[in-house]
Design a protein around this motif. Structure first.
Motif, short mmCIF file in Angstrom:
data_model
loop_
_atom_site.label_atom_id
_atom_site.label_comp_id
_atom_site.label_asym_id
_atom_site.label_seq_id
_atom_site.Cartn_x
_atom_site.Cartn_y
_atom_site.Cartn_z
N GLU A 112 25.99 -89.52 -24.20
CA GLU A 112 25.74 -90.95 -24.04
C GLU A 112 25.73 -91.58 -25.42
OE1 GLU A 112 22.59 -92.87 -24.66
OE2 GLU A 112 22.07 -91.21 -25.98
N THR A 113 26.11 -92.88 -25.50
CA THR A 113 26.21 -93.53 -26.80
C THR A 113 26.21 -95.04 -26.64
OG1 THR A 113 27.54 -93.66 -28.83
CG2 THR A 113 28.75 -93.54 -26.76
N GLN B 230 27.90 -96.56 -29.32
CA GLN B 230 29.02 -96.79 -30.23
C GLN B 230 30.17 -95.87 -29.81
OE1 GLN B 230 27.02 -96.15 -34.07
NE2 GLN B 230 27.12 -98.38 -34.39
N ARG C 133 31.87 -92.57 -31.76
CA ARG C 133 31.43 -91.27 -31.23
C ARG C 133 32.64 -90.43 -30.81
NH1 ARG C 133 28.94 -87.31 -31.75
NH2 ARG C 133 27.51 -86.39 -30.24
N ARG D 237 19.48 -98.06 -22.52
CA ARG D 237 19.49 -96.79 -23.27
C ARG D 237 18.64 -95.72 -22.59
NH1 ARG D 237 21.10 -95.39 -28.67
NH2 ARG D 237 22.02 -93.34 -28.28
#
Length: 545
Positions: free
Chosen positions: A44-45, A47, A51, A75
Motif C-alpha cells: 500500500e502507498t 506515492q 513506489r 491510510r
C-alpha cells in the motif's frame, strides 16, 4: 456508493511513465498487487509512481501491476486491507508471497468504521480479484484452511504483540551471549486455544527474514521450527512453500533434527518448539531417540531454545513431564525466562462454557451452561450428532466428528470404526493422509478423527464421541476413567519411573478429552457411549430448556 476499481499495467518503467500525472490515485492511498506467474507482492502507498519505480529496481519474477483504488480509502484502511490481503493470498495458495512480516509497531489498529472496510469493502475487493483470476478460492474456503489459520502474517492482539516483542529481544540478546553446555531457554505457557502457534509462526517468520539481513544480529543464523505432531508439521511445510524466504529444511520433527545435528557435530542458533508437551521425556528406541529427554538434547544443540508448552496437552506417558523436570532444565540452561498467554482465541464461548469443560477435565460433571454465541449440546445417538455436524459443515464448513482413542486405529489395511453403544451406527475411525491435514479433506466429514489428527487445529463445530473409557458413576456422582478401555497402547508405553501409573494413565485420557472438547470455534457436541454418562448429560441439558 463508490466501488472498487482495479487498474493494471505491465511491470515496466515505460508503462508507469505514461500515466497522466493528474490522476487522483497518484497522491491518494491505494493498495497494489505485483504478480508474475508464480510469485506476488502486496503493498500500500500514497506515492504510487515512486513506489513502483523502487520495486522495479529490486523485485524479480513480476510482470504485472494491479492498482486497487476506492473513493473511501484512507491510510488506516489501506494499511489494514493490505495486511488482510497478504493473509488471504497465503491461504489461497495461488502465489508464493514475496512479502516480509511487519514490525510490532506496524500492526493494524482500530480506526473509524473499520468493520465496514473489514467486511463489505474487502468482500467486494475479493470478488473483483476473483473475476480477474488473481485468486482461486472464495473467502470461506480460505478461512477454513489450516495454512491460513497459522499464517505468519496474521494480525496479532496486544498480548500476542507483547509476547512476540519479548521473544525477539530474548533471542537477539541470548544468541550473542556466551553459553555453557546448555543454551538459553524461554518457556511460553498457555492452554489450548490461546493462540500460541499463531504467534510462534509470526516470530519464526520474522527471525528467518532477519537472518538474511546483514544489519541484523540474526544474520546468517541457522534456525529451526520443530513440532512433534505430523498434522501440524504438514501445515508448517505448506506455509514454507508459499512464503519465499521460508525454507522447508528449517521445519523439522525433533528426533530427526536431534540425530542429524549430533551426527554432524553442529549447533543451531535458535530452535523453536511448538507443542513442546509432545516432546519425549524418555528413551524411545522405536522412534530412534536414544537420549533421556528431547528438550534437554535440544538445549545442548542450540544457543537458544523457545518452547510453546501446555502441561494439560500431554498425550503419552513417555512425554509426561514429571514435577520438577522442566524446572530442572530451566536451571541447567544458561539463562531462562517465562511468559504466560491467557486469552482464549479459538472458542467463541463464555467463561461458563470454558469452566464446564475444565470441570470435566477434573472428572466433575455439572449442568450444561447456555451461551448465545456458542452451542454446547449433548446427543442421545451418534447418528443424530453426525447429522447435525453435517448440517453445520454444509453451512460453515470445517465441522467434524472426533473421538477419544477407545477404538483400534487403522492397521495393515483394515478400517476400524467408532460405533454407537448398540452397534447399529458406525463411522470409519482415525484415517490419515501423507499430504493433507485430516480435517481439510472433504471426505472426512464421514469419518471420526482422533487426538492425533486434530490437536493444534481449529474446527467450526466439533462433535466429540466419548468412548467406553469415559464413564459416569451415579453413586459417587462423578466421571470415571477406565484406563483399560483406552486403546492407544502407545500412550501407555514408558511407565518406568512413574510412581502412580494409574493416575498418570488417567491424566493422559483426561488431557485428550480436554484437547478434543476445545477444538470448536462455534460449538461443541457430545455423544457418550456409556449409558449412565449419556443420560446424565441429557438430564443436565434439559435443565436449561
Amino acid at each position: 456508493m463508490s466501488a472498487i476499481e482495479i487498474l493494471s499495467w505491465p511491470f515496466k518503467k515505460s508503462a508507469i511513465d505514461q500515466i497522466n500525472n493528474k490522476q487522483d490515485f497518484l497522491n491518494y492511498p491505494v493498495i497494489y498487487i505485483l504478480n508474475g506467474n508464480k510469485e506476488a507482492y502486496i503493498g500500500e502507498t500514497v506515492q504510487f509512481k515512486n513506489r513502483m519505480k523502487d520495486h522495479m529496481k529490486s523485485r524479480g519474477n513480476i510482470n504485472e501491476i494491479n492498482l486497487i483504488k476506492h473513493d473511501e480509502f484512507n491510510r488506516s484502511a489501506t494499511f489494514h486491507l493490505e495486511t488482510k490481503l497478504i493473509n488471504y493470498f497465503l491461504g489461497d495458495e495461488k502465489f508464493t508471497l514475496q512479502n516480509k512480516s511487519k514490525t510490532a509497531s506496524d500492526f493494524t489498529h482500530n480506526y473509524y468504521n473499520k468493520p465496514h472496510y473489514d467486511q463489505y469493502i474487502f468482500q467486494e475487493l475479493w470478488r473483483k480479484l476473483h473475476e480477474r483470476q488473481l485468486v482461486n478460492n472464495n473467502l470461506d474456503t480460505i478461512e477454513n484452511k489450516d495454512i491460513f489459520k497459522l499464517s505468519p502474517y496474521k494480525e496479532l492482539t496486544l498480548e500476542q504483540i507483547d509476547l512476540k516483542d519479548k521473544v525477539l529481544k530474548f533471542c537477539e540478546k541470548q544468541v550473542l551471549a556466551e553459553s555453557n553446555d546448555f543454551g538459553s531457554l524461554l518457556v511460553v505457557e498457555g492452554e489450548a486455544g490461546t493462540g500460541k502457534s499463531v504467534v510462534l509462526s509470526s516470530i519464526f517468520n520474522t527471525i528467518q527474514e532477519r537472518a538474511t539481513e546483514i544489519s541484523s544480529n540474526f544474520y546468517g543464523s541457522e534456525n529451526y521450527l520443530v513440532v512433534n505432531h505430523e498434522e501440524m508439521y504438514k501445515t508448517y511445510k505448506g506455509i514454507a512453500k508459499r512464503v519465499k524466504h521460508l525454507k522447508a529444511k528449517n521445519f523439522a520433527k525433533p528426533t530427526p533434527l536431534i540425530n542429524r545435528l549430533q551426527k554432524e557435530s553442529k549447533k543451531a542458533h535458535i530452535i523453536f518448539v511448538d507443542e513442546a508437551h509432545l516432546l519425549l521425556t524418555k528413551t524411545d528406541t522405536y522412534n530412534n531417540f536414544y537420549g533421556e529427554n528431547q528438550l534437554e538434547e535440544l538445549l545442548k544443540l542450540a544457543k537458544v531454545v523457545v518452547i510453546i508448552y501446555d502441561q494439560d496437552q500431554v498425550l503419552k506417558l513417555k512425554s509426561l513431564w514429571g514435577v520438577g523436570v522442566l524446572e530442572g532444565l530451566k536451571k541447567k540452561s544458561t539463562y531462562h525466562e517465562e511468559y504466560q498467554l491467557t486469552n482464549q482465541f479459538r472458542m467463541q464461548a463464555n467463561d461458563d462454557v470454558i469452566n464446564w469443560i475444565n470441570d470435566f477435565k477434573c472428572k466433575k460433571l455439572t449442568p450444561l451452561p447456555s451461551d448465545e454465541k456458542y452451542e454446547l449440546k449433548a446427543f442421545e445417538t451418534l447418528e443424530e450428532m453426525h447429522k447435525e455436524i453435517k448440517l453445520k459443515n454444509d453451512k460453515y464448513g470445517l465441522s467434524r466428528i472426533v473421538s477419544t482413542f477407545d477404538y483400534l486405529h487403522k492397521k495393515d489395511g483394515k478400517t476400524y470404526y467408532v460405533k454407537e453403544s448398540n452397534g447399529e451406527y458406525k463411522m470409519p475411525w482415525n484415517t490419515t493422509s501423507t499430504k493433507y491435514t485430516w480435517a481439510e479433506k472433504p471426505e472426512t466429514i464421514n469419518e471420526a478423527g482422533s487426538i492425533y489428527t486434530i490437536q493444534g487445529f481449529d474446527l467450526n463445530y466439533v462433535g466429540v464421541v466419548l468412548g467406553p473409557s469415559v464413564q459416569y458413576d451415579t453413586s459417587k456422582d462423578e466421571i470415571i476413567i477406565d484406563t483399560s478401555k483406552y486403546m492407544d497402547k502407545g500412550a501407555y508405553t514408558g511407565m518406568d519411573g512413574i510412581e502412580d501409573v494409574n493416575k498418570a494413565k488417567e491424566k493422559i485420557v483426561l488431557n485428550s478429552i480436554n484437547v478434543l472438547m476445545k477444538r470448536g470455534i462455534k460449538g461443541l457436541y457430545i455423544y457418550a457411549s456409556d449409558e449412565a454418562l449419556r443420560e446424565k448429560l441429557l438430564e443436565y441439558q434439559d435443565l436449561n430448556e
